[in-house]
Scaffold this motif. Structure first.
Motif, PDB file in Angstrom:
ATOM      1  N   GLN A  21       0.825  -1.192   0.000  1.00  0.00           N
ATOM      2  CA  GLN A  21       0.000   0.000   0.000  1.00  0.00           C
ATOM      3  C   GLN A  21       0.864   1.248   0.000  1.00  0.00           C
ATOM      4  OE1 GLN A  21      -3.121   0.268  -0.361  1.00  0.00           O
ATOM      5  NE2 GLN A  21      -3.936  -1.776   0.038  1.00  0.00           N
ATOM      6  N   VAL A  22       0.291   2.334  -0.496  1.00  0.00           N
ATOM      7  CA  VAL A  22       0.961   3.629  -0.527  1.00  0.00           C
ATOM      8  C   VAL A  22       0.034   4.657   0.112  1.00  0.00           C
ATOM      9  CG1 VAL A  22       1.787   5.483  -2.008  1.00  0.00           C
ATOM     10  CG2 VAL A  22       2.350   3.116  -2.560  1.00  0.00           C
ATOM     11  N   GLN A  23       0.611   5.531   0.910  1.00  0.00           N
ATOM     12  CA  GLN A  23      -0.145   6.617   1.531  1.00  0.00           C
ATOM     13  C   GLN A  23       0.534   7.944   1.267  1.00  0.00           C
ATOM     14  OE1 GLN A  23      -0.637   5.589   5.766  1.00  0.00           O
ATOM     15  NE2 GLN A  23      -2.822   5.816   5.416  1.00  0.00           N
ATOM     16  N   LEU A  24      -0.269   8.983   1.035  1.00  0.00           N
ATOM     17  CA  LEU A  24       0.214  10.351   0.958  1.00  0.00           C
ATOM     18  C   LEU A  24      -0.511  11.143   2.044  1.00  0.00           C
ATOM     19  CD1 LEU A  24       1.122   9.334  -1.890  1.00  0.00           C
ATOM     20  CD2 LEU A  24       0.689  11.645  -2.700  1.00  0.00           C
ATOM     21  N   VAL A  25       0.252  11.814   2.877  1.00  0.00           N
ATOM     22  CA  VAL A  25      -0.328  12.562   3.986  1.00  0.00           C
ATOM     23  C   VAL A  25       0.167  13.996   3.933  1.00  0.00           C
ATOM     24  CG1 VAL A  25      -0.564  12.750   6.476  1.00  0.00           C
ATOM     25  CG2 VAL A  25      -0.452  10.485   5.403  1.00  0.00           C
ATOM     26  N   GLU A  26      -0.798  14.936   3.843  1.00  0.00           N
ATOM     27  CA  GLU A  26      -0.460  16.355   3.800  1.00  0.00           C
ATOM     28  C   GLU A  26      -0.498  16.956   5.202  1.00  0.00           C
ATOM     29  OE1 GLU A  26      -3.256  15.836   0.092  1.00  0.00           O
ATOM     30  OE2 GLU A  26      -3.291  15.242   2.209  1.00  0.00           O
ATOM     31  N   SER A  27       0.211  18.053   5.352  1.00  0.00           N
ATOM     32  CA  SER A  27       0.150  18.842   6.574  1.00  0.00           C
ATOM     33  C   SER A  27       0.491  20.286   6.242  1.00  0.00           C
ATOM     34  CB  SER A  27       1.129  18.298   7.626  1.00  0.00           C
ATOM     35  OG  SER A  27       2.454  18.350   7.147  1.00  0.00           O
ATOM     36  N   GLY A  28       0.122  21.189   7.154  1.00  0.00           N
ATOM     37  CA  GLY A  28       0.526  22.572   7.006  1.00  0.00           C
ATOM     38  C   GLY A  28      -0.568  23.543   6.604  1.00  0.00           C
ATOM     39  N   GLY A  29      -1.770  23.055   6.375  1.00  0.00           N
ATOM     40  CA  GLY A  29      -2.847  23.969   6.025  1.00  0.00           C
ATOM     41  C   GLY A  29      -3.302  24.774   7.227  1.00  0.00           C
ATOM     42  N   GLY A  30      -4.218  25.710   6.984  1.00  0.00           N
ATOM     43  CA  GLY A  30      -4.743  26.510   8.085  1.00  0.00           C
ATOM     44  C   GLY A  30      -5.319  27.812   7.615  1.00  0.00           C
ATOM     45  N   LEU A  31      -5.520  28.703   8.576  1.00  0.00           N
ATOM     46  CA  LEU A  31      -6.079  30.027   8.316  1.00  0.00           C
ATOM     47  C   LEU A  31      -4.964  31.049   8.332  1.00  0.00           C
ATOM     48  CD1 LEU A  31      -8.494  32.031   8.096  1.00  0.00           C
ATOM     49  CD2 LEU A  31      -8.568  32.001  10.607  1.00  0.00           C
ATOM     50  N   VAL A  32      -4.930  31.893   7.313  1.00  0.00           N
ATOM     51  CA  VAL A  32      -3.897  32.924   7.223  1.00  0.00           C
ATOM     52  C   VAL A  32      -4.519  34.194   6.653  1.00  0.00           C
ATOM     53  CG1 VAL A  32      -3.167  32.185   4.919  1.00  0.00           C
ATOM     54  CG2 VAL A  32      -1.549  33.382   6.404  1.00  0.00           C
ATOM     55  N   GLN A  33      -3.978  35.326   7.046  1.00  0.00           N
ATOM     56  CA  GLN A  33      -4.474  36.600   6.535  1.00  0.00           C
ATOM     57  C   GLN A  33      -3.945  36.857   5.125  1.00  0.00           C
ATOM     58  OE1 GLN A  33      -3.424  39.645   9.377  1.00  0.00           O
ATOM     59  NE2 GLN A  33      -5.213  39.208  10.637  1.00  0.00           N
ATOM     60  N   PRO A  34      -4.662  37.646   4.353  1.00  0.00           N
ATOM     61  CA  PRO A  34      -4.150  38.018   3.020  1.00  0.00           C
ATOM     62  C   PRO A  34      -2.753  38.614   3.127  1.00  0.00           C
ATOM     63  CG  PRO A  34      -6.435  38.665   3.234  1.00  0.00           C
ATOM     64  CD  PRO A  34      -6.005  38.191   4.599  1.00  0.00           C
ATOM     65  N   GLY A  35      -1.888  38.196   2.205  1.00  0.00           N
ATOM     66  CA  GLY A  35      -0.507  38.630   2.230  1.00  0.00           C
ATOM     67  C   GLY A  35       0.402  37.728   3.037  1.00  0.00           C
TER      68      GLY A  35
END
Length: 121
Positions: A1-15
């Protein structure tokens, strides 16, 4: 099996900036192209950026000059550095990788589950 796991998203202000990471794991023989897609509510999925094993890159026009894709072949990871973020960058970001598994000759595309990026004041 193969897995891809993302991280690092969230809420950020413009700019502001965010860095997404994606780790591929499992019975991997080799990884060809890796990249990121995004999908905003009510919109079609679009390619954000992709990078080949030797480092050649391709970006959507909307992110050129603001986003940078990179990868670490030794760690089977791909990154997306996002700077000067705009509200229109708000979307679910998914990584993908074209992988040849151990014992299998053909390459297949594998996808992560996605991470939400919200750009708002």
């Amino acid at each position: 099996q193969v897995q891809l796991v993302e991280s690092g998203g969230g809420l950020v202000q413009p700019g502001g900036s965010l860095r997404l990471s994606c780790a591929a794991s499992g019975s991997i023989f080799s990884i060809n192209t890796m990249g990121w897609y995004r999908q905003a509510p009510g919109k079609q999925r679009e390619l954000v950026a992709e990078i080949t094993r030797d480092g050649s890159t391709n970006y959507a026009d909307s992110v050129k000059g603001r986003f940078t894709i990179s990868r670490d072949n030794a760690k089977n990871m791909v990154y997306l550095q996002m700077n000067s973020l705009k509200p229109e960058d708000t979307a679910v970001y998914c990584c993908y990788a074209r992988i040849r598994r151990v014992g299998i000759y053909k390459e297949y595309d594998y996808w992560g589950q996605g991470t939400q990026v919200t750009v708002s004041s």
